[in-house]
Design a protein around this motif. Structure first.
Motif, PDB file in Angstrom:
ATOM      1  N   SER A   9       4.081  -8.467 -11.888  1.00  0.00           N
ATOM      2  CA  SER A   9       3.451  -9.325 -10.894  1.00  0.00           C
ATOM      3  C   SER A   9       3.687  -8.798  -9.482  1.00  0.00           C
ATOM      4  CB  SER A   9       3.980 -10.753 -11.030  1.00  0.00           C
ATOM      5  OG  SER A   9       3.417 -11.593 -10.054  1.00  0.00           O
ATOM      6  N   ARG A  10       4.920  -8.379  -9.201  1.00  0.00           N
ATOM      7  CA  ARG A  10       5.217  -7.838  -7.868  1.00  0.00           C
ATOM      8  C   ARG A  10       4.432  -6.549  -7.624  1.00  0.00           C
ATOM      9  NH1 ARG A  10      10.445  -9.392  -9.475  1.00  0.00           N
ATOM     10  NH2 ARG A  10      10.940  -7.224 -10.058  1.00  0.00           N
ATOM     11  N   PHE A  11       4.355  -5.710  -8.655  1.00  0.00           N
ATOM     12  CA  PHE A  11       3.586  -4.473  -8.522  1.00  0.00           C
ATOM     13  C   PHE A  11       2.117  -4.770  -8.255  1.00  0.00           C
ATOM     14  CE2 PHE A  11       0.831  -1.658 -11.172  1.00  0.00           C
ATOM     15  CZ  PHE A  11       0.747  -0.615 -10.260  1.00  0.00           C
ATOM     16  N   ALA A  12       1.540  -5.693  -8.993  1.00  0.00           N
ATOM     17  CA  ALA A  12       0.118  -6.004  -8.847  1.00  0.00           C
ATOM     18  C   ALA A  12      -0.209  -6.496  -7.445  1.00  0.00           C
ATOM     19  CB  ALA A  12      -0.298  -7.041  -9.890  1.00  0.00           C
ATOM     20  N   GLN A  13       0.716  -7.196  -6.828  1.00  0.00           N
ATOM     21  CA  GLN A  13       0.487  -7.711  -5.475  1.00  0.00           C
ATOM     22  C   GLN A  13       0.440  -6.589  -4.439  1.00  0.00           C
ATOM     23  OE1 GLN A  13       3.459 -10.711  -4.727  1.00  0.00           O
ATOM     24  NE2 GLN A  13       2.806 -11.982  -6.459  1.00  0.00           N
ATOM     25  N   SER A  14       1.119  -5.473  -4.734  1.00  0.00           N
ATOM     26  CA  SER A  14       1.153  -4.365  -3.784  1.00  0.00           C
ATOM     27  C   SER A  14       0.152  -3.264  -4.105  1.00  0.00           C
ATOM     28  CB  SER A  14       2.564  -3.757  -3.751  1.00  0.00           C
ATOM     29  OG  SER A  14       2.891  -3.190  -5.019  1.00  0.00           O
ATOM     30  N   PHE A  15      -0.548  -3.420  -5.216  1.00  0.00           N
ATOM     31  CA  PHE A  15      -1.433  -2.377  -5.729  1.00  0.00           C
ATOM     32  C   PHE A  15      -2.868  -2.696  -5.358  1.00  0.00           C
ATOM     33  CE2 PHE A  15      -3.772  -0.456  -9.428  1.00  0.00           C
ATOM     34  CZ  PHE A  15      -3.408   0.868  -9.203  1.00  0.00           C
ATOM     35  N   GLY A  16      -3.593  -1.715  -4.836  1.00  0.00           N
ATOM     36  CA  GLY A  16      -4.955  -1.960  -4.368  1.00  0.00           C
ATOM     37  C   GLY A  16      -6.013  -1.923  -5.443  1.00  0.00           C
ATOM     38  N   GLY A  17      -5.655  -1.460  -6.650  1.00  0.00           N
ATOM     39  CA  GLY A  17      -6.625  -1.374  -7.729  1.00  0.00           C
ATOM     40  C   GLY A  17      -6.463  -2.498  -8.734  1.00  0.00           C
ATOM     41  N   GLN A  18      -6.815  -2.222  -9.969  1.00  0.00           N
ATOM     42  CA  GLN A  18      -6.776  -3.214 -11.035  1.00  0.00           C
ATOM     43  C   GLN A  18      -5.588  -2.957 -11.956  1.00  0.00           C
ATOM     44  OE1 GLN A  18      -9.981  -3.006 -13.943  1.00  0.00           O
ATOM     45  NE2 GLN A  18     -10.006  -5.234 -14.177  1.00  0.00           N
ATOM     46  N   VAL A  19      -4.926  -4.022 -12.366  1.00  0.00           N
ATOM     47  CA  VAL A  19      -3.800  -3.950 -13.296  1.00  0.00           C
ATOM     48  C   VAL A  19      -4.169  -4.760 -14.534  1.00  0.00           C
ATOM     49  CG1 VAL A  19      -1.371  -4.476 -13.684  1.00  0.00           C
ATOM     50  CG2 VAL A  19      -2.139  -3.720 -11.413  1.00  0.00           C
ATOM     51  N   VAL A  56      -2.171   5.428  -6.341  1.00  0.00           N
ATOM     52  CA  VAL A  56      -1.486   6.243  -7.349  1.00  0.00           C
ATOM     53  C   VAL A  56      -0.007   6.368  -7.009  1.00  0.00           C
ATOM     54  CG1 VAL A  56      -1.332   8.522  -8.412  1.00  0.00           C
ATOM     55  CG2 VAL A  56      -3.579   7.500  -7.980  1.00  0.00           C
ATOM     56  N   ALA A  57       0.298   6.602  -5.737  1.00  0.00           N
ATOM     57  CA  ALA A  57       1.697   6.697  -5.321  1.00  0.00           C
ATOM     58  C   ALA A  57       2.436   5.389  -5.586  1.00  0.00           C
ATOM     59  CB  ALA A  57       1.772   7.066  -3.837  1.00  0.00           C
ATOM     60  N   THR A  58       1.787   4.266  -5.329  1.00  0.00           N
ATOM     61  CA  THR A  58       2.397   2.960  -5.598  1.00  0.00           C
ATOM     62  C   THR A  58       2.667   2.798  -7.092  1.00  0.00           C
ATOM     63  OG1 THR A  58       1.283   1.965  -3.686  1.00  0.00           O
ATOM     64  CG2 THR A  58       2.071   0.469  -5.392  1.00  0.00           C
ATOM     65  N   ALA A  59       1.709   3.198  -7.907  1.00  0.00           N
ATOM     66  CA  ALA A  59       1.877   3.097  -9.361  1.00  0.00           C
ATOM     67  C   ALA A  59       3.029   3.969  -9.848  1.00  0.00           C
ATOM     68  CB  ALA A  59       0.580   3.493 -10.067  1.00  0.00           C
ATOM     69  N   LEU A  60       3.143   5.179  -9.311  1.00  0.00           N
ATOM     70  CA  LEU A  60       4.224   6.078  -9.733  1.00  0.00           C
ATOM     71  C   LEU A  60       5.584   5.528  -9.332  1.00  0.00           C
ATOM     72  CD1 LEU A  60       2.576   9.527  -8.952  1.00  0.00           C
ATOM     73  CD2 LEU A  60       2.998   8.529 -11.201  1.00  0.00           C
ATOM     74  N   ALA A  61       5.662   4.893  -8.169  1.00  0.00           N
ATOM     75  CA  ALA A  61       6.930   4.282  -7.754  1.00  0.00           C
ATOM     76  C   ALA A  61       7.322   3.162  -8.717  1.00  0.00           C
ATOM     77  CB  ALA A  61       6.808   3.754  -6.324  1.00  0.00           C
ATOM     78  N   PHE A  62       6.340   2.367  -9.126  1.00  0.00           N
ATOM     79  CA  PHE A  62       6.596   1.293 -10.092  1.00  0.00           C
ATOM     80  C   PHE A  62       7.050   1.869 -11.430  1.00  0.00           C
ATOM     81  CE2 PHE A  62       4.533  -1.057 -13.632  1.00  0.00           C
ATOM     82  CZ  PHE A  62       5.355  -2.174 -13.645  1.00  0.00           C
ATOM     83  N   ILE A  63       6.406   2.927 -11.876  1.00  0.00           N
ATOM     84  CA  ILE A  63       6.751   3.549 -13.157  1.00  0.00           C
ATOM     85  C   ILE A  63       8.168   4.118 -13.107  1.00  0.00           C
ATOM     86  CG2 ILE A  63       6.188   5.480 -14.693  1.00  0.00           C
ATOM     87  CD1 ILE A  63       3.209   4.980 -13.852  1.00  0.00           C
ATOM     88  N   ARG A  64       8.506   4.781 -12.033  1.00  0.00           N
ATOM     89  CA  ARG A  64       9.869   5.336 -11.893  1.00  0.00           C
ATOM     90  C   ARG A  64      10.900   4.212 -11.941  1.00  0.00           C
ATOM     91  NH1 ARG A  64       7.556   8.135  -7.690  1.00  0.00           N
ATOM     92  NH2 ARG A  64       8.725   6.875  -6.191  1.00  0.00           N
ATOM     93  N   ALA A  65      10.644   3.159 -11.199  1.00  0.00           N
ATOM     94  CA  ALA A  65      11.603   2.059 -11.142  1.00  0.00           C
ATOM     95  C   ALA A  65      11.721   1.339 -12.482  1.00  0.00           C
ATOM     96  CB  ALA A  65      11.179   1.063 -10.054  1.00  0.00           C
ATOM     97  N   SER A  66      10.653   1.334 -13.264  1.00  0.00           N
ATOM     98  CA  SER A  66      10.658   0.624 -14.541  1.00  0.00           C
ATOM     99  C   SER A  66      11.227   1.457 -15.679  1.00  0.00           C
ATOM    100  CB  SER A  66       9.223   0.192 -14.903  1.00  0.00           C
ATOM    101  OG  SER A  66       8.678  -0.637 -13.896  1.00  0.00           O
ATOM    102  N   GLY A  67      11.313   2.764 -15.488  1.00  0.00           N
ATOM    103  CA  GLY A  67      11.877   3.623 -16.526  1.00  0.00           C
ATOM    104  C   GLY A  67      10.985   3.832 -17.727  1.00  0.00           C
ATOM    105  N   VAL A  68       9.662   3.685 -17.557  1.00  0.00           N
ATOM    106  CA  VAL A  68       8.728   3.886 -18.663  1.00  0.00           C
ATOM    107  C   VAL A  68       7.981   5.206 -18.463  1.00  0.00           C
ATOM    108  CG1 VAL A  68       8.425   1.433 -19.099  1.00  0.00           C
ATOM    109  CG2 VAL A  68       6.909   2.577 -17.478  1.00  0.00           C
ATOM    110  N   ASP A  69       7.267   5.634 -19.487  1.00  0.00           N
ATOM    111  CA  ASP A  69       6.479   6.853 -19.399  1.00  0.00           C
ATOM    112  C   ASP A  69       5.194   6.614 -18.611  1.00  0.00           C
ATOM    113  OD1 ASP A  69       8.336   8.210 -20.865  1.00  0.00           O
ATOM    114  OD2 ASP A  69       6.971   8.783 -22.486  1.00  0.00           O
ATOM    115  N   ALA A  70       4.702   7.700 -18.018  1.00  0.00           N
ATOM    116  CA  ALA A  70       3.414   7.686 -17.331  1.00  0.00           C
ATOM    117  C   ALA A  70       2.448   8.612 -18.048  1.00  0.00           C
ATOM    118  CB  ALA A  70       3.567   8.145 -15.879  1.00  0.00           C
ATOM    119  N   THR A  71       1.208   8.172 -18.189  1.00  0.00           N
ATOM    120  CA  THR A  71       0.136   9.052 -18.627  1.00  0.00           C
ATOM    121  C   THR A  71      -0.991   8.961 -17.617  1.00  0.00           C
ATOM    122  OG1 THR A  71      -1.014   7.391 -19.978  1.00  0.00           O
ATOM    123  CG2 THR A  71       0.731   8.683 -21.059  1.00  0.00           C
TER     124      THR A  71
END
Length: 483
Positions: A9-19, A56-71
């Motif tokens: 939810s916090r990520f979606a609020q800061s993300f300009g695209g669709q989640v 994309v940079a915002t998404a990568l920051a979220f992925i790093r903080a969450s400890g999950v894989d990115a594709t």
């Protein structure tokens, strides 16, 4: 670790695209539409659709903080399904699909989620084009960053050979403008191993004058007459002018109007010759092939855009697919015998074997000039593709691909492969394809730009690390069974 609702939810609020989460009504459709290969059933934990490099940079920051894989999903056409991993966050670039053409400068600026159909449609009205793909719903980014073969290969080389710039978002979230002037080492790496270093949100291509009208020649033989035709074609195709593209395809005769009804569905071999010049010159080039007792032929002018779409229906979205590839220095009598024996054994009418004649501009570019992962000394690039619409047929033809590959493998000089033709890449084949010197250079660059190997769901080159004496040792270690 699993994603939690609060962090999403916090990520979606800061993300300009669709989640999109699995509970969202659009998620299932978005997941299905994201991947061409229907045999890939892995499910991401989240699909995010950015509309800018900053997203994309915002998404990568979220992925790093969450400890999950990115594709990363560009066009989603990769046969191995690298755009999706179980429980990962998919960065789906489909909303970043714009194409802008600067006709005066002969440049195309292409979004990371654009397809070749979009790029071709934008360049053709200007009498310009860049080599890329033989199926128009393939994504520009994924194909180009690992090579990019197409009908214009003899005239222009690979798509990556014509890549002159890019916008890259790194694992650390840095947005980098990449070119030979700003980041020459990274630009070199993007031309052939580019999925390893970040998310490419825009590609810049040098365009070339290409007539909006092309010439298509397809000559088809049944298996009983194909050996003699191939023995002739293996040398003749390399005698054709550089402005003519050429390929050999093992396939079933399609249910097309130009195919006599009694031959439709028949397994056989087609030789395809394309050009963008004088129709009489094209017809003259086809004349020796037409004298070799073909079952049918089609020789016709065709819009370049339509040529690029010629194989779209034969590669339907959502079909079940599996592929393997290899290179050949020569199309020997023994290799031809294997080729014809195994074409007869495929079950699905959609399964096929493209063999690109690697000639002209492709061969003129030195191996070391780009990071492309296959020796340019090879004359033939072979893909073996199982493609079916039902599980039983697919299972049979997946086994057919593996058996075909094993039978043809003794005729290849090494384990090098055009990585876009291979669903089962491992480190040994990566090393064989890129070569140890190029592999070392790429691993060192990987350590700079993606030291944690965040971008590893791809034809992967891990970052160089202390204690690993060579990529060959790393490959050997990767081949050892787990204890």
């Amino acid at each position: 670790m699993p994603l939690d609702d609060d962090s999403i939810s916090r990520f979606a609020q800061s993300f300009g695209g669709q989640v999109l989460q699995p509970t969202d009504p659009e998620f299932a459709h978005a997941r299905t539409e994201a991947i061409w290969n229907g045999a890939i059933t892995r499910q991401p934990a989240l699909i995010v659709r950015p509309v800018s490099a900053e997203d994309v940079a915002t998404a990568l920051a979220f992925i790093r903080a969450s400890g999950v894989d990115a594709t990363v999903r560009g066009g989603g056409h990769n046969g191995a399904g690298n755009a999706v991993a179980e429980g990962a966050v998919m960065i789906d670039l489909s909303r970043m699909n714009g194409v802008r053409v600067d006709a005066a400068a002969r440049r195309a600026y292409v979004g990371g989620g654009a397809s070749w159909a979009s790029l071709d449609a934008a360049t053709a009205p200007h009498g310009l084009a860049v080599v890329g793909g033989t199926v128009s719903h393939t994504g520009v980014a994924g194909l180009s960053l690992s090579g990019g073969m197409g009908w214009l290969l003899s005239l222009q080389g690979l798509a990556c050979d014509n890549l002159v710039g890019a916008t890259l978002v790194t694992a650390a979230g840095r947005v980098v403008a990449v070119s030979d002037e700003t980041e020459p080492d990274l630009m070199w790496a993007l031309r052939g191993a580019g999925t390893n270093f970040g998310v490419v949100t825009e590609l810049v291509f040098a365009l070339h004058e290409v007539s909006p009208m092309a010439n298509l020649g397809l000559v088809f033989w049944g298996l009983e007459d194909a050996a003699a035709a191939l023995a002739f074609a293996r040398e003749y195709l390399f005698e054709l002018p550089t402005d003519m593209g050429a390929a050999i395809v093992g396939l079933s005769a399609p249910p097309a109007p130009f195919v006599p009804e009694q031959h439709r569905g028949l397994p056989g071999v087609a030789v395809i010759v394309t050009s963008w010049g004088d129709a009489e010159d094209h017809a003259a080039a086809l004349a020796p092939l037409r004298e070799l007792n073909p079952l049918f032929e089609v020789i016709s002018p065709i819009p370049h855009v339509a040529l690029q779409q010629l194989l779209d229906d034969a590669n339907p979205w959502g079909g079940l697919a599996y592929d393997k590839g290899l290179n050949l220095d020569e199309l020997s009598d023994g290799a031809i015998d294997v080729f014809l024996t195994w074409i007869a054994q495929k079950r699905s009418p959609l399964s096929y074997v493209p063999i690109f004649a690697l000639k002209g501009r492709y061969r003129e570019i030195p191996d070391e000039a780009t990071a492309f992962g296959s020796p340019r000394s090879a004359r033939w690039g072979v893909g073996i593709v199982a493609l079916a619409t039902d599980e039983e047929t697919f299972a049979a033809d997946r086994a057919w691909v593996r058996g075909f590959w094993e039978a043809l493998h003794p005729y290849t000089p090494n384990d090098a492969v055009y990585v876009n033709f291979e669903a089962d890449l491992d480190q040994q084949r990566m090393l064989a394809s890129y070569g140890e010197q190029k592999y070392r250079r790429l691993a060192a660059l990987k350590a700079v730009w993606d030291p944690e190997n965040m971008f590893r769901h791809n034809p992967n080159i891990p970052p160089a690390a202390a204690g690993i004496p060579s990529p060959r040792a790393a490959a050997a270690r990767a081949e050892q069974p787990a204890s």
